[in-house]
Design a protein around this motif. Structure first.
Motif, mmCIF file in Angstrom:
data_model
loop_
_atom_site.group_PDB
_atom_site.id
_atom_site.type_symbol
_atom_site.label_atom_id
_atom_site.label_comp_id
_atom_site.label_asym_id
_atom_site.label_seq_id
_atom_site.Cartn_x
_atom_site.Cartn_y
_atom_site.Cartn_z
ATOM 1 N N TYR A 69 6.833 -3.787 -20.703
ATOM 2 C CA TYR A 69 6.645 -2.653 -19.804
ATOM 3 C C TYR A 69 7.161 -2.923 -18.398
ATOM 4 O O TYR A 69 7.595 -1.996 -17.710
ATOM 5 C CB TYR A 69 5.187 -2.215 -19.793
ATOM 6 N N LEU A 95 3.635 6.144 -14.210
ATOM 7 C CA LEU A 95 2.685 6.107 -13.098
ATOM 8 C C LEU A 95 1.365 6.777 -13.467
ATOM 9 O O LEU A 95 0.294 6.331 -13.059
ATOM 10 C CB LEU A 95 3.287 6.783 -11.866
ATOM 11 N N GLY A 98 -0.249 4.292 -16.016
ATOM 12 C CA GLY A 98 -0.268 2.891 -15.637
ATOM 13 C C GLY A 98 0.469 2.007 -16.621
ATOM 14 O O GLY A 98 0.009 0.928 -16.962
ATOM 15 N N VAL A 101 3.233 -0.375 -14.450
ATOM 16 C CA VAL A 101 2.963 -0.251 -13.013
ATOM 17 C C VAL A 101 1.475 0.027 -12.842
ATOM 18 O O VAL A 101 0.791 0.417 -13.788
ATOM 19 C CB VAL A 101 3.759 0.904 -12.356
ATOM 20 N N GLU A 102 1.006 -0.165 -11.623
ATOM 21 C CA GLU A 102 -0.377 0.209 -11.346
ATOM 22 C C GLU A 102 -0.493 1.727 -11.421
ATOM 23 O O GLU A 102 0.372 2.453 -10.905
ATOM 24 C CB GLU A 102 -0.776 -0.283 -9.952
ATOM 25 N N ARG A 103 -1.524 2.201 -12.069
ATOM 26 C CA ARG A 103 -1.722 3.645 -12.214
ATOM 27 C C ARG A 103 -1.880 4.273 -10.833
ATOM 28 O O ARG A 103 -2.656 3.798 -10.006
ATOM 29 C CB ARG A 103 -2.969 3.925 -13.048
ATOM 30 N N ASP A 104 -1.101 5.325 -10.580
ATOM 31 C CA ASP A 104 -1.140 6.005 -9.289
ATOM 32 C C ASP A 104 -0.858 7.479 -9.535
ATOM 33 O O ASP A 104 0.292 7.899 -9.620
ATOM 34 C CB ASP A 104 -0.111 5.399 -8.341
ATOM 35 N N LYS A 107 1.312 9.383 -6.874
ATOM 36 C CA LYS A 107 2.747 9.108 -7.000
ATOM 37 C C LYS A 107 3.320 9.758 -8.256
ATOM 38 O O LYS A 107 4.461 10.212 -8.258
ATOM 39 C CB LYS A 107 3.017 7.607 -7.014
#
Length: 136
Positions: A69, A95, A98, A101-104, A107
């Motif tokens: 990932y 996004l 997550g 990447v860190e869940r946001d 964004k």
């Protein structure tokens, strides 16, 4: 297939990309992920945006490569930088959940808004009608 093969011989980036997709999906040929990655790599060397996206998807789903990932997101970002509109939508999904990447969520929504407003004038109009600011 013959048309894309001719384009490959001429060094056409779109033809290289399409051959990568054809071999990845097994369209008209026996599925061959190694050949797919070879064609996609050549298209990426020419800066072809959707080849980056296709490579990202290979890492997401483990098609011809191990699932990874972080590499998925790395190639998504390269696809966006190269101008792939569809990579923006894919990145918004990563996004949102997550994935790599860190869940946001904020964004993710921003990326989704960018996709819809830059990809399609109809979506831009619909969002405007419903009072969504396109510049926020």
């Amino acid at each position: 297939l013959a048309i894309y093969d001719e384009g490959v011989k001429k060094g056409d980036a779109h033809s290289l990309y399409r051959m990568g997709v054809i071999f990845s999906e097994g369209q008209l040929v026996t599925r061959d992920y190694a050949k797919s990655q070879e064609y996609l790599r050549r298209a990426m060397d020419m800066g072809y945006a959707d080849a980056y996206l296709q490579t990202a998807l290979s890492y997401r789903y483990g098609q011809g490569v191990d699932k990874n990932y972080a590499r998925y997101v790395e190639y998504l970002n390269k696809a966006v930088e190269a101008g792939s509109q569809d990579a923006i939508l894919e990145l918004s999904e990563a996004l949102m959940i997550g994935l790599g990447v860190e869940r946001d969520v904020s964004k993710a929504i921003e990326a989704r808004r960018l996709y819809f407003t830059s990809k399609n004038d109809i979506w831009r109009d619909v969002l405007g009608i419903y009072g969504y600011s396109l510049n926020e």
